[in-house]
Design an enzyme around this catalytic site. Structure first.
Site, mmCIF file in Angstrom:
data_model
loop_
_atom_site.group_PDB
_atom_site.id
_atom_site.type_symbol
_atom_site.label_atom_id
_atom_site.label_comp_id
_atom_site.label_asym_id
_atom_site.label_seq_id
_atom_site.Cartn_x
_atom_site.Cartn_y
_atom_site.Cartn_z
ATOM 1 N N GLY A 35 38.776 47.545 40.691
ATOM 2 C CA GLY A 35 40.063 48.170 40.982
ATOM 3 C C GLY A 35 41.128 47.693 40.025
ATOM 4 C CE1 TYR A 66 45.015 48.177 44.256
ATOM 5 C CE2 TYR A 66 46.499 47.544 46.035
ATOM 6 C CZ TYR A 66 45.344 47.330 45.309
ATOM 7 O OH TYR A 66 44.520 46.270 45.625
ATOM 8 C CB ILE A 119 37.591 39.871 44.905
ATOM 9 C CG1 ILE A 119 38.927 39.287 45.377
ATOM 10 C CG2 ILE A 119 36.736 40.311 46.091
ATOM 11 C CD1 ILE A 119 39.868 40.287 46.046
ATOM 12 C CB ILE A 132 42.880 37.571 47.051
ATOM 13 C CG1 ILE A 132 42.664 38.245 48.417
ATOM 14 C CG2 ILE A 132 41.722 36.634 46.700
ATOM 15 C CD1 ILE A 132 42.605 37.315 49.612
ATOM 16 C CE LYS A 160 42.189 48.915 46.188
ATOM 17 N NZ LYS A 160 40.784 48.555 45.885
ATOM 18 N NE ARG A 204 39.880 40.345 35.484
ATOM 19 C CZ ARG A 204 39.656 41.384 34.696
ATOM 20 N NH1 ARG A 204 38.694 41.323 33.794
ATOM 21 N NH2 ARG A 204 40.399 42.482 34.797
ATOM 22 C CG ASP A 246 35.789 53.486 32.855
ATOM 23 O OD1 ASP A 246 36.063 53.409 34.076
ATOM 24 O OD2 ASP A 246 36.607 53.873 32.000
ATOM 25 C CB VAL A 247 33.784 52.481 38.355
ATOM 26 C CG1 VAL A 247 32.906 51.241 38.417
ATOM 27 C CG2 VAL A 247 35.259 52.141 38.457
HETATM 28 P P1 NDP Z 1 40.744 41.437 38.963
HETATM 29 O O1 NDP Z 1 41.745 42.136 38.123
HETATM 30 O O2 NDP Z 1 40.671 39.954 38.945
HETATM 31 O O3 NDP Z 1 39.265 42.002 38.621
HETATM 32 C C1 NDP Z 1 39.064 43.391 38.571
HETATM 33 C C2 NDP Z 1 37.602 43.655 38.259
HETATM 34 O O4 NDP Z 1 37.398 45.074 38.189
HETATM 35 C C3 NDP Z 1 37.164 43.083 36.930
HETATM 36 O O5 NDP Z 1 35.827 42.656 37.024
HETATM 37 C C4 NDP Z 1 37.276 44.276 35.994
HETATM 38 O O6 NDP Z 1 36.408 44.074 34.894
HETATM 39 C C5 NDP Z 1 36.814 45.402 36.925
HETATM 40 N N1 NDP Z 1 37.279 46.723 36.527
HETATM 41 C C6 NDP Z 1 38.559 47.151 36.374
HETATM 42 N N2 NDP Z 1 38.581 48.429 35.983
HETATM 43 C C7 NDP Z 1 37.295 48.832 35.922
HETATM 44 C C8 NDP Z 1 36.657 50.048 35.573
HETATM 45 N N3 NDP Z 1 37.357 51.150 35.202
HETATM 46 N N4 NDP Z 1 35.305 50.107 35.595
HETATM 47 C C9 NDP Z 1 34.569 49.016 35.941
HETATM 48 N N5 NDP Z 1 35.110 47.851 36.269
HETATM 49 C C10 NDP Z 1 36.452 47.753 36.267
HETATM 50 O O7 NDP Z 1 40.983 41.976 40.445
HETATM 51 P P2 NDP Z 1 40.689 41.323 41.889
HETATM 52 O O8 NDP Z 1 39.461 40.531 41.857
HETATM 53 O O9 NDP Z 1 41.938 40.746 42.379
HETATM 54 O O10 NDP Z 1 40.466 42.661 42.732
HETATM 55 C C11 NDP Z 1 39.195 43.141 43.101
HETATM 56 C C12 NDP Z 1 39.372 44.235 44.125
HETATM 57 O O11 NDP Z 1 40.086 43.713 45.250
HETATM 58 C C13 NDP Z 1 40.212 45.412 43.623
HETATM 59 O O12 NDP Z 1 39.694 46.612 44.140
HETATM 60 C C14 NDP Z 1 41.577 45.135 44.206
HETATM 61 O O13 NDP Z 1 42.319 46.322 44.379
HETATM 62 C C15 NDP Z 1 41.199 44.518 45.529
HETATM 63 N N6 NDP Z 1 42.261 43.727 46.124
HETATM 64 C C16 NDP Z 1 42.722 42.591 45.513
HETATM 65 C C17 NDP Z 1 43.740 41.856 46.100
HETATM 66 C C18 NDP Z 1 44.281 40.622 45.497
HETATM 67 O O14 NDP Z 1 45.257 40.077 46.060
HETATM 68 N N7 NDP Z 1 43.737 40.109 44.403
HETATM 69 C C19 NDP Z 1 44.339 42.275 47.377
HETATM 70 C C20 NDP Z 1 43.777 43.477 47.936
HETATM 71 C C21 NDP Z 1 42.764 44.160 47.320
HETATM 72 P P3 NDP Z 1 36.675 44.741 33.443
HETATM 73 O O15 NDP Z 1 38.130 44.518 33.141
HETATM 74 O O16 NDP Z 1 35.729 44.065 32.512
HETATM 75 O O17 NDP Z 1 36.329 46.172 33.619
#
Ligand code: NDP
Length: 232
Positions: A77, A140, A14, A173, A144, A12, A48-49
């Site tokens: 993340g 966080y 980004i 975002i 980062k 989902r 799980d990363v």
């Molecule tokens: P979301 O919470 O919408 O999506 C997070 C994604 O990461 C999901 O696909 C989730 O899938 C996956 N995920 C989380 N934990 C794990 C794990 N342990 N192993 C594998 N997959 C994992 O976040 P965003 O799209 O907003 O964020 C994406 C990236 O951008 C992140 O690194 C975030 O820190 C960074 N970011 C986002 C900002 C924002 O404003 N949205 C701003 C700055 C940076 P699942 O739950 O199925 O594992």
């Protein structure tokens, strides 16, 4: 030219937009997430990363299926916000484990095939949080900020193999991560371009960094935040 692209956190937000961007270009995209969900046109794996062995196994099977990894986007993340004085060890550890340890495990796993292939691009999704100083995000922001050091060290280690390593640092975002962010309204009012960014704003920059037009960019941190971190 269809590339083998791995995107973490592709289920989902980004990550999904980034995966869709590469699918549109005709690349072979593998999306990793805990839930094992990825956009249409991608292969998906549940990983799980924060689990180094699981990451290594997933990348190995992706290489067996699609050949050497050509592009890795380290996007998965999480946040566990809270003021540092009240932050639990678990809150600290969980964020570091996913956002920083996980990034290292993914890069290490993909790099061995990139080095053998003598080409590749790694893009880490960082954040403006460490550059701005956001209350409640000590864990966080530390993770980062660590990504920048990780990326810049790796960039020097693998440049001789024509592998580039860069960071995209998004601002605010519109994704699930920021829907309930306490400071969302206050932060939005401080964005000079006047609105919150979309996942595709980030995907297009990631696509550029992974493409031929960016072959001379490595070790860079590209801020994509509508001017939020300018501090106005
Ligand atoms: P979301 O919470 O919408 O999506 C997070 C994604 O990461 C999901 O696909 C989730 O899938 C996956 N995920 C989380 N934990 C794990 C794990 N342990 N192993 C594998 N997959 C994992 O976040 P965003 O799209 O907003 O964020 C994406 C990236 O951008 C992140 O690194 C975030 O820190 C960074 N970011 C986002 C900002 C924002 O404003 N949205 C701003 C700055 C940076 P699942 O739950 O199925 O594992």
């Amino acid at each position: 030219m269809s590339r083998h692209v791995i995107v973490t956190g592709a289920s989902r937000g980004i990550g999904a937009a980034v995966a869709e961007h590469f699918v549109t270009l005709g690349d072979r995209v593998v999306g990793l997430s805990r839930g094992g969900v990825a956009p249409a046109g991608c292969a998906a794996a549940a990983v799980d990363v924060a689990d180094a062995d699981a990451v290594a196994a997933a990348v190995k099977s992706s290489v067996e299926r699609f050949g050497p990894v050509e592009v890795l986007v380290v996007n998965a993340g999480i946040t566990r916000d809270g003021l540092a004085l009240r932050m639990s060890d678990a809150q600290w550890r969980e964020v570091l484990a996913v956002d920083l340890d996980g990034a290292f495990y993914c890069a290490r796993a993909a790099l061995s095939s990139m080095v053998r292939n003598r080409q590749g691009s790694i893009v880490f999704i960082g954040s403006v949080s460490p550059f701005m100083g956001v209350p409640g995000q000590a864990n966080y922001a530390a993770a980062k900020a660590g990504l920048v050091g990780l990326a810049r060290s790796l960039a020097t280690e693998v440049a001789s193999r024509s592998i580039t390593v860069n960071v995209v640092a998004p601002g605010l975002i519109d994704t699930d991560m920021t829907t309930d962010l306490a400071s969302r309204e206050a932060m939005t009012s401080r964005i000079p371009l006047g609105h919150v960014g979309t996942p595709s704003d980030i995907a297009s920059v990631v696509g550029f960094l992974a493409g031929n037009h960016a072959r001379y960019i490595t070790g860079a941190v590209i801020v994509v935040d509508g001017g939020l971190s300018l501090g106005h």
